[in-house]
Each structure stands twice: as structure tokens, then as C-alpha cells.
Design a protein around this motif. Sequence first.
Motif, PDB file in Angstrom:
ATOM      1  N   LEU A 188       0.847  -1.189   0.000  1.00  0.00           N
ATOM      2  CA  LEU A 188       0.000   0.000   0.000  1.00  0.00           C
ATOM      3  C   LEU A 188       0.882   1.238   0.000  1.00  0.00           C
ATOM      4  CD1 LEU A 188      -2.829   1.380   0.347  1.00  0.00           C
ATOM      5  CD2 LEU A 188      -2.450   1.219   2.815  1.00  0.00           C
ATOM      6  N   ASN A 189       0.653   2.129  -0.957  1.00  0.00           N
ATOM      7  CA  ASN A 189       1.409   3.378  -1.001  1.00  0.00           C
ATOM      8  C   ASN A 189       0.443   4.538  -1.203  1.00  0.00           C
ATOM      9  OD1 ASN A 189       3.102   5.570  -1.443  1.00  0.00           O
ATOM     10  ND2 ASN A 189       4.605   4.365  -2.602  1.00  0.00           N
ATOM     11  N   LEU A 190       0.226   5.294  -0.140  1.00  0.00           N
ATOM     12  CA  LEU A 190      -0.591   6.505  -0.195  1.00  0.00           C
ATOM     13  C   LEU A 190       0.229   7.696   0.291  1.00  0.00           C
ATOM     14  CD1 LEU A 190      -3.970   5.046   1.132  1.00  0.00           C
ATOM     15  CD2 LEU A 190      -3.448   5.758  -1.207  1.00  0.00           C
ATOM     16  N   SER A 191       1.496   7.671  -0.008  1.00  0.00           N
ATOM     17  CA  SER A 191       2.379   8.749   0.418  1.00  0.00           C
ATOM     18  C   SER A 191       2.116  10.011  -0.403  1.00  0.00           C
ATOM     19  CB  SER A 191       3.844   8.323   0.262  1.00  0.00           C
ATOM     20  OG  SER A 191       4.137   8.020  -1.099  1.00  0.00           O
ATOM     21  N   GLY A 192       2.432  11.159   0.206  1.00  0.00           N
ATOM     22  CA  GLY A 192       2.321  12.421  -0.515  1.00  0.00           C
ATOM     23  C   GLY A 192       0.906  12.856  -0.814  1.00  0.00           C
ATOM     24  N   ASN A 252       2.088  -6.165   3.947  1.00  0.00           N
ATOM     25  CA  ASN A 252       3.501  -6.344   4.234  1.00  0.00           C
ATOM     26  C   ASN A 252       4.236  -5.009   4.308  1.00  0.00           C
ATOM     27  OD1 ASN A 252       6.472  -6.819   2.918  1.00  0.00           O
ATOM     28  ND2 ASN A 252       5.856  -8.592   4.152  1.00  0.00           N
ATOM     29  N   GLN A 253       3.849  -4.065   3.456  1.00  0.00           N
ATOM     30  CA  GLN A 253       4.501  -2.756   3.427  1.00  0.00           C
ATOM     31  C   GLN A 253       3.455  -1.662   3.278  1.00  0.00           C
ATOM     32  OE1 GLN A 253       8.174  -2.556   0.854  1.00  0.00           O
ATOM     33  NE2 GLN A 253       7.546  -4.631   0.300  1.00  0.00           N
ATOM     34  N   ALA A 254       3.574  -0.625   4.107  1.00  0.00           N
ATOM     35  CA  ALA A 254       2.636   0.498   4.055  1.00  0.00           C
ATOM     36  C   ALA A 254       3.416   1.802   4.033  1.00  0.00           C
ATOM     37  CB  ALA A 254       1.697   0.465   5.251  1.00  0.00           C
ATOM     38  N   TYR A 255       3.182   2.605   3.003  1.00  0.00           N
ATOM     39  CA  TYR A 255       3.826   3.908   2.880  1.00  0.00           C
ATOM     40  C   TYR A 255       2.758   4.987   3.046  1.00  0.00           C
ATOM     41  CZ  TYR A 255       7.875   1.371   1.171  1.00  0.00           C
ATOM     42  OH  TYR A 255       8.948   0.518   1.076  1.00  0.00           O
ATOM     43  N   LEU A 256       2.792   5.648   4.204  1.00  0.00           N
ATOM     44  CA  LEU A 256       1.826   6.692   4.535  1.00  0.00           C
ATOM     45  C   LEU A 256       2.550   8.003   4.843  1.00  0.00           C
ATOM     46  CD1 LEU A 256      -0.434   4.491   6.841  1.00  0.00           C
ATOM     47  CD2 LEU A 256      -0.917   5.167   4.496  1.00  0.00           C
ATOM     48  N   ASN A 257       3.773   8.105   4.409  1.00  0.00           N
ATOM     49  CA  ASN A 257       4.596   9.284   4.678  1.00  0.00           C
ATOM     50  C   ASN A 257       4.111  10.498   3.898  1.00  0.00           C
ATOM     51  OD1 ASN A 257       5.839   7.259   2.703  1.00  0.00           O
ATOM     52  ND2 ASN A 257       6.827   9.174   2.035  1.00  0.00           N
ATOM     53  N   THR A 309      -2.431  12.756  12.225  1.00  0.00           N
ATOM     54  CA  THR A 309      -2.240  13.128  13.630  1.00  0.00           C
ATOM     55  C   THR A 309      -2.289  11.920  14.557  1.00  0.00           C
ATOM     56  OG1 THR A 309      -4.617  13.556  13.880  1.00  0.00           O
ATOM     57  CG2 THR A 309      -3.213  15.416  13.262  1.00  0.00           C
ATOM     58  N   SER A 310      -2.777  10.788  14.033  1.00  0.00           N
ATOM     59  CA  SER A 310      -2.846   9.562  14.836  1.00  0.00           C
ATOM     60  C   SER A 310      -2.967   8.372  13.904  1.00  0.00           C
ATOM     61  CB  SER A 310      -4.044   9.608  15.797  1.00  0.00           C
ATOM     62  OG  SER A 310      -5.266   9.642  15.066  1.00  0.00           O
ATOM     63  N   MET A 311      -2.806   7.198  14.488  1.00  0.00           N
ATOM     64  CA  MET A 311      -2.964   5.952  13.734  1.00  0.00           C
ATOM     65  C   MET A 311      -3.909   5.037  14.506  1.00  0.00           C
ATOM     66  SD  MET A 311      -1.337   5.593  10.839  1.00  0.00           S
ATOM     67  CE  MET A 311      -1.171   3.817  10.684  1.00  0.00           C
ATOM     68  N   PRO A 312      -4.758   4.292  13.782  1.00  0.00           N
ATOM     69  CA  PRO A 312      -5.637   3.342  14.463  1.00  0.00           C
ATOM     70  C   PRO A 312      -4.838   2.131  14.935  1.00  0.00           C
ATOM     71  CG  PRO A 312      -5.848   3.065  12.109  1.00  0.00           C
ATOM     72  CD  PRO A 312      -4.946   4.252  12.322  1.00  0.00           C
ATOM     73  N   ASN A 313      -5.467   1.308  15.727  1.00  0.00           N
ATOM     74  CA  ASN A 313      -4.817   0.080  16.182  1.00  0.00           C
ATOM     75  C   ASN A 313      -4.605  -0.859  14.990  1.00  0.00           C
ATOM     76  OD1 ASN A 313      -4.835  -2.804  17.179  1.00  0.00           O
ATOM     77  ND2 ASN A 313      -4.705  -1.725  19.124  1.00  0.00           N
ATOM     78  N   PHE A 314      -3.383  -1.367  14.871  1.00  0.00           N
ATOM     79  CA  PHE A 314      -3.128  -2.327  13.803  1.00  0.00           C
ATOM     80  C   PHE A 314      -2.314  -3.515  14.324  1.00  0.00           C
ATOM     81  CE2 PHE A 314      -0.132   1.208  13.416  1.00  0.00           C
ATOM     82  CZ  PHE A 314       1.114   0.602  13.313  1.00  0.00           C
ATOM     83  N   ASP A 315      -2.611  -3.931  15.565  1.00  0.00           N
ATOM     84  CA  ASP A 315      -1.931  -5.072  16.165  1.00  0.00           C
ATOM     85  C   ASP A 315      -2.079  -6.343  15.355  1.00  0.00           C
ATOM     86  OD1 ASP A 315      -1.465  -3.263  18.131  1.00  0.00           O
ATOM     87  OD2 ASP A 315      -2.550  -4.297  19.725  1.00  0.00           O
ATOM     88  N   LEU A 317       3.118  -7.391   8.646  1.00  0.00           N
ATOM     89  CA  LEU A 317       3.686  -6.083   8.317  1.00  0.00           C
ATOM     90  C   LEU A 317       5.160  -6.050   8.700  1.00  0.00           C
ATOM     91  CD1 LEU A 317       2.797  -3.246   7.272  1.00  0.00           C
ATOM     92  CD2 LEU A 317       2.572  -2.579   9.671  1.00  0.00           C
ATOM     93  N   VAL A 318       6.005  -5.750   7.742  1.00  0.00           N
ATOM     94  CA  VAL A 318       7.439  -5.661   8.020  1.00  0.00           C
ATOM     95  C   VAL A 318       7.952  -4.233   7.888  1.00  0.00           C
ATOM     96  CG1 VAL A 318       7.853  -8.032   7.294  1.00  0.00           C
ATOM     97  CG2 VAL A 318       8.129  -6.181   5.649  1.00  0.00           C
ATOM     98  N   GLY A 319       7.184  -3.362   7.228  1.00  0.00           N
ATOM     99  CA  GLY A 319       7.648  -1.997   7.085  1.00  0.00           C
ATOM    100  C   GLY A 319       6.499  -1.012   7.035  1.00  0.00           C
ATOM    101  N   ILE A 320       6.640   0.089   7.797  1.00  0.00           N
ATOM    102  CA  ILE A 320       5.636   1.148   7.743  1.00  0.00           C
ATOM    103  C   ILE A 320       6.354   2.492   7.776  1.00  0.00           C
ATOM    104  CG2 ILE A 320       5.276   1.071  10.257  1.00  0.00           C
ATOM    105  CD1 ILE A 320       2.327   1.870   9.651  1.00  0.00           C
ATOM    106  N   ASP A 321       6.024   3.341   6.837  1.00  0.00           N
ATOM    107  CA  ASP A 321       6.660   4.656   6.719  1.00  0.00           C
ATOM    108  C   ASP A 321       5.646   5.728   7.085  1.00  0.00           C
ATOM    109  OD1 ASP A 321       8.028   6.951   6.073  1.00  0.00           O
ATOM    110  OD2 ASP A 321       8.772   6.206   4.139  1.00  0.00           O
ATOM    111  N   LEU A 322       5.889   6.407   8.208  1.00  0.00           N
ATOM    112  CA  LEU A 322       5.031   7.493   8.687  1.00  0.00           C
ATOM    113  C   LEU A 322       5.819   8.792   8.761  1.00  0.00           C
ATOM    114  CD1 LEU A 322       3.208   5.436  11.462  1.00  0.00           C
ATOM    115  CD2 LEU A 322       2.144   6.358   9.391  1.00  0.00           C
ATOM    116  N   ASN A 323       6.877   8.870   8.034  1.00  0.00           N
ATOM    117  CA  ASN A 323       7.743  10.040   8.002  1.00  0.00           C
ATOM    118  C   ASN A 323       6.971  11.280   7.540  1.00  0.00           C
ATOM    119  OD1 ASN A 323      10.209  11.632   7.679  1.00  0.00           O
ATOM    120  ND2 ASN A 323       9.980  11.214   5.497  1.00  0.00           N
ATOM    121  N   ASN A 324       7.293  12.416   8.167  1.00  0.00           N
ATOM    122  CA  ASN A 324       6.747  13.716   7.763  1.00  0.00           C
ATOM    123  C   ASN A 324       5.224  13.763   7.856  1.00  0.00           C
ATOM    124  OD1 ASN A 324       6.958  16.398   6.933  1.00  0.00           O
ATOM    125  ND2 ASN A 324       6.831  15.869   4.757  1.00  0.00           N
TER     126      ASN A 324
END
Length: 333
Positions: free
Chosen positions: A210-214, A231-236, A241-247, A252-259
Motif C-alpha cells: 500500500l502506497n498513499l504517500s504524498g 507487508n509494506q505500508a507507505y503513509l509518509n 495526527t494519529s494511527m488506528p490500532n493495527f496489532d 507487516l514488516v515496514g511502515i513509513d510514517l515520516n513527515n
Amino acid sequence: MKKLLLIVLILFACEDPASPPPKDCAGVENGTASIDECGLCTGGTTGLEPNYSKDECGVCGGNNSSCSDLCGVANGDNSTCTDCVGIVNGTNIDSDGDGYTDTDIDGDGVIENYYCEDLKVVVDYLNLNDNLIVAQYSPILNFSSSSNIQWDETGRLYKLYLECNGDGVDVTTIPESIENLTNLYSFGAEDCRVSVIPESIGNLSNLYYLNLSGNSLTSIPSSFGNLTALNQAYLNDNQLTSMPNFDNLVNLVGIDLNNNLLTEIPESIEPLRLSLFSVDLNFNFISSIPNPESFCNYELDFTELYLDFNCFPDDYESSCQYINNQRDSSECP
């Protein structure tokens, strides 16, 4: 007596001769033919039905054009020439009714068998974002495989990915019907203007990438936690302002929440740290770490954890190996 007879004769002599019986419009005495609404003599002995010259639209001498649908059917609803995707006079024909197209959609001489319900989602995507209709993305319009849209061997949509890179392509809305893409493996709308992710995205049980960056996202729907194959989520580069529970996202091996605008480390990071390979939280406004001693010095560390350019207290830099640089204090709330 003679006088009386003379009076009778005079009376009979003064009467009008017998009037002829009336004729109808066909010239028949006492006939039933009459002039109809189109000005024609019909009925009676003519053998013509009244208003026979009207077309199905009610127009005298008409050719049904005034009330025909796009299929050419008078008073129709376009259903007779609508393809399986819902496009009038479209080429996505499902002639055998199995739910898959069986026509040469893109004109390459090859019969394509694409799942109609998946094609409908692509059409929804286009209808909600009409500026997608540009030459660069013409493969999406005729649904053939390209680098942006790919189909698996069963005719199901496997990849749907768009980059809004300033060449006239823009995406602002993701359709609710995306939930029907149950075989979708990769989905992206990168560097666009999407502000809302539909809750229905949580039904994409096979989504891996999933890539919804920018974009302009301020929140992520709670159904994000249902994407158990992710497996990979790009939300940078959003405004989260927050993230829901994703336990539950154990794959998931990678999540990008940069910026983003996060002020806390998402709670689900800690439970998933054994499986997470990379977590990027750089350039947010995080000011604290729950259980920092445990979080920063855990024996099974993340391979990649980025916490730079946040708003941590100064002493965090010395106590947490993942913090090397901080925002200027004037930037922090």
C-alpha cells in the motif's frame, strides 16, 4: 271537405324534401370513420387504426428518435447496449454471462477475460477523478495490462497504482467500491490529493503493498487493522495526527510514517516489533516514548527505526539509540 283537402295539399307542398344521411370522412353514409390526432381519416371502413402514423414517442410521422435511448430503443433505458461494466455501447461484453469479459477490449487481437466487477471499480475510479483521462494512462481506459494496472491469470485485478507527478494526472477520491477488489495485491495513489481513505479498504484481504504517500490524509480508517496480508505500508508525507490500532497486521514488516503530524508513537508499534523490519517516524512532533528504556534498548531491536527530527526532551538523545537529531524547539508545540 274540398277546402280541408286543399289545406292538406298546401301543407305537404311546403315541406322540405327528405335530408340525405350524414357521411363520415371516408364518404360512407352514417359511417364511423373520423379524423385522428394526426389529421388522417381512420377507423370505420378505412381499415386504419386511429393515430396509426404516430411513432412510439407519440409523434405523428416520427421515427422514434425523439424518445430513443443511447441504444436506439424508443423509451429504452440503455440496458440493451450496456456492457458488463455499465458503459453504454461499451466493449466489455460478457456474452456468456459468466461474469468475465470475452471480447477484444483493447483491439490487440486477443480476447481478454477480465472480471466485470473489478472493471466496474476502475470505471468508478475514473468517474470520480475525471482528470485521469489523459494519454499517459490510456491503458487504464481500455483496461489492458500496463505498469499501472495489472491482472492476474484468473482475470482479477492484481495491481492498481497511480502516481500524480504533475503531468495532469490527479487523484482526489478513492471509490468505496474498492472493497470489491478482493484479489488486489498492490494499491497506490502516490503524490496525489487524496484526503480520505474509505472504510471499505479494510476488505482488501489480499492487499500486500500500500502506497498513499504524498497526499492530504489526516486520518486512517480503523479498518486499516483488518489488512492482515499487508507487508509494506507507505503513509509518509501526509497530515496524519494519529494511527488506528493495527496489532493484527502480523505480516507487516515496514511502515513509513515520516513527515506527518504525529505527536505519539502509534501504540501498535511495540506489539509488532518482533515482526517489523522498518519503522520511519522521522519529521513528526512526537515528544515522548512509552517505556523509553524498554523501547529504545530492547534486545530484539528493529532493524531500522527512525525517530529523528521530533520533539523529544533533550535527554532522550543520550538514552535512546534511535534519536540523533531533534527539531528546533521553536517548531514544537
